[in-house]
Design an enzyme around this catalytic site. Sequence first.
Site, PDB file in Angstrom:
ATOM      1  CB  THR A 160      -0.858  -0.048   1.283  1.00 42.98           C
ATOM      2  OG1 THR A 160      -1.760  -1.122   1.163  1.00 42.98           O
ATOM      3  CG2 THR A 160      -1.607   1.218   1.568  1.00 42.98           C
ATOM      4  NE  ARG A 188      -8.609  -7.747   2.415  1.00 45.72           N
ATOM      5  CZ  ARG A 188      -7.602  -6.888   2.568  1.00 45.72           C
ATOM      6  NH1 ARG A 188      -7.399  -5.935   1.679  1.00 45.72           N
ATOM      7  NH2 ARG A 188      -6.803  -6.947   3.601  1.00 45.72           N
ATOM      8  CB  VAL A 189     -13.247  -3.518   2.135  1.00 47.37           C
ATOM      9  CG1 VAL A 189     -12.763  -2.156   2.593  1.00 47.37           C
ATOM     10  CG2 VAL A 189     -14.163  -3.383   0.915  1.00 47.37           C
ATOM     11  N   GLY A 190      -9.968  -3.870   2.867  1.00 46.07           N
ATOM     12  CA  GLY A 190      -8.977  -3.897   3.939  1.00 46.07           C
ATOM     13  C   GLY A 190      -9.098  -2.686   4.850  1.00 46.07           C
ATOM     14  CG  ASP A 191      -5.495  -1.536   6.814  1.00 44.27           C
ATOM     15  OD1 ASP A 191      -5.369  -2.246   5.789  1.00 44.27           O
ATOM     16  OD2 ASP A 191      -4.567  -0.840   7.262  1.00 44.27           O
ATOM     17  CB  THR A 210       1.365  -0.254   4.833  1.00 40.90           C
ATOM     18  OG1 THR A 210       1.649  -1.356   3.957  1.00 40.90           O
ATOM     19  CG2 THR A 210       2.636   0.130   5.562  1.00 40.90           C
ATOM     20  N   GLY A 213      -4.299  -6.014   6.427  1.00 44.98           N
ATOM     21  CA  GLY A 213      -5.388  -5.132   6.808  1.00 44.98           C
ATOM     22  C   GLY A 213      -6.340  -5.695   7.843  1.00 44.98           C
TER      23      GLY A 213
HETATM   24  N1  ASP Z   1      -3.252  -2.882   4.338  1.00 43.51           N
HETATM   25  C1  ASP Z   1      -3.543  -3.234   2.975  1.00 43.51           C
HETATM   26  C2  ASP Z   1      -4.776  -4.115   2.949  1.00 43.51           C
HETATM   27  O1  ASP Z   1      -4.887  -4.991   3.767  1.00 43.51           O
HETATM   28  C3  ASP Z   1      -2.438  -3.934   2.287  1.00 43.51           C
HETATM   29  C4  ASP Z   1      -1.095  -3.262   2.364  1.00 43.51           C
HETATM   30  O2  ASP Z   1      -0.815  -2.501   3.265  1.00 43.51           O
HETATM   31  O3  ASP Z   1      -0.289  -3.494   1.486  1.00 43.51           O
HETATM   32  O4  ASP Z   1      -5.585  -3.961   2.080  1.00 43.51           O
END
Ligand code: ASP
Length: 289
Positions: A160, A188-191, A210, A213
């Site tokens: 990220t 799917r949704v991350g943080d 990052t 997530g």
């Molecule tokens: N935090 C991001 C997610 O889980 C991935 C990342 O940081 O590369 O979507």
Amino acid sequence: MNAPLKYGLALHGGAGKYKDKPQHDQIAHLRETCAHGQAMLKKGAAALDVCEELAARLEDAGLYVAGRGTGPNSTGEYELDAAIMDGPSRKIGSVCALKGFQNPVHVARAVLEHTPHVMLAGRGAENFASIRGCTRIENPLEYYLVQGVSRLPEELDTGTIGVVARDQNGHLAAATSTGGLLGKMQGRVGDSPLPGAGCWADERVAVSCTGQGEYFIKSVTAADLSARLRYTAQNLGEAATAAIADMETQGGYGGLIAIGTSGIPVFPFNSEGMRRAWIDEHGEVQVAV
Ligand code: ASP
């Protein structure tokens, strides 16, 4: 002794395992992007504008798992998440599972500026981005550099991008943008687009996270950092380290960049590396992996 800087800036290009992967291009690009942000801040640009502009440059580079460097989900589609937040007003704009637009951070900024909402997802986000005239990607298979995923999700890269800034008025802002985890499930949704998990800015601190997530969501890492500054005697470095340590108790890995009222950023991480650039207390751009 140098006079204290009137502004501050930090960028990340993701947490992950970079020991055996040369990062020359990413280091050069982070340096150049940070220097560009510094020039903007010196001229008096607002922290929110700097975060948007630099996040868009990181999205366009194709060197990170965000924007052009995003990989497909398990069905071969490119679904992206982003958020941008203004500290003084706590206005935030966020998009999740967005398909077909070049710069998710611009769409997120448009949500912040032109809707009464905080977050738009999927088709609604796409219709809104069209109405706002955001740049479309006509042919995803030509645009995105990572095509096809044959590895298992748990082996896959994180990467990220994020920006935190403090401008000459002392205002803080943060932006985070991602393609999420390669090979993630559809929808799917991350943080990254979630306020208080992967992105946050208020009057005390601006944070971009990052890593994996799911663990940052379970630990509300960015909000935890801010709450520590509010309710405990911890300083920024201690609060940031403690927030990552709490996320680690859940079993996850990753890191964050954070900037507070001093403008000197901190970057704790428990992953092998975290690509990052910042302006140090002497006004010099620094880069590390
Ligand atoms: N935090 C991001 C997610 O889980 C991935 C990342 O940081 O590369 O979507």
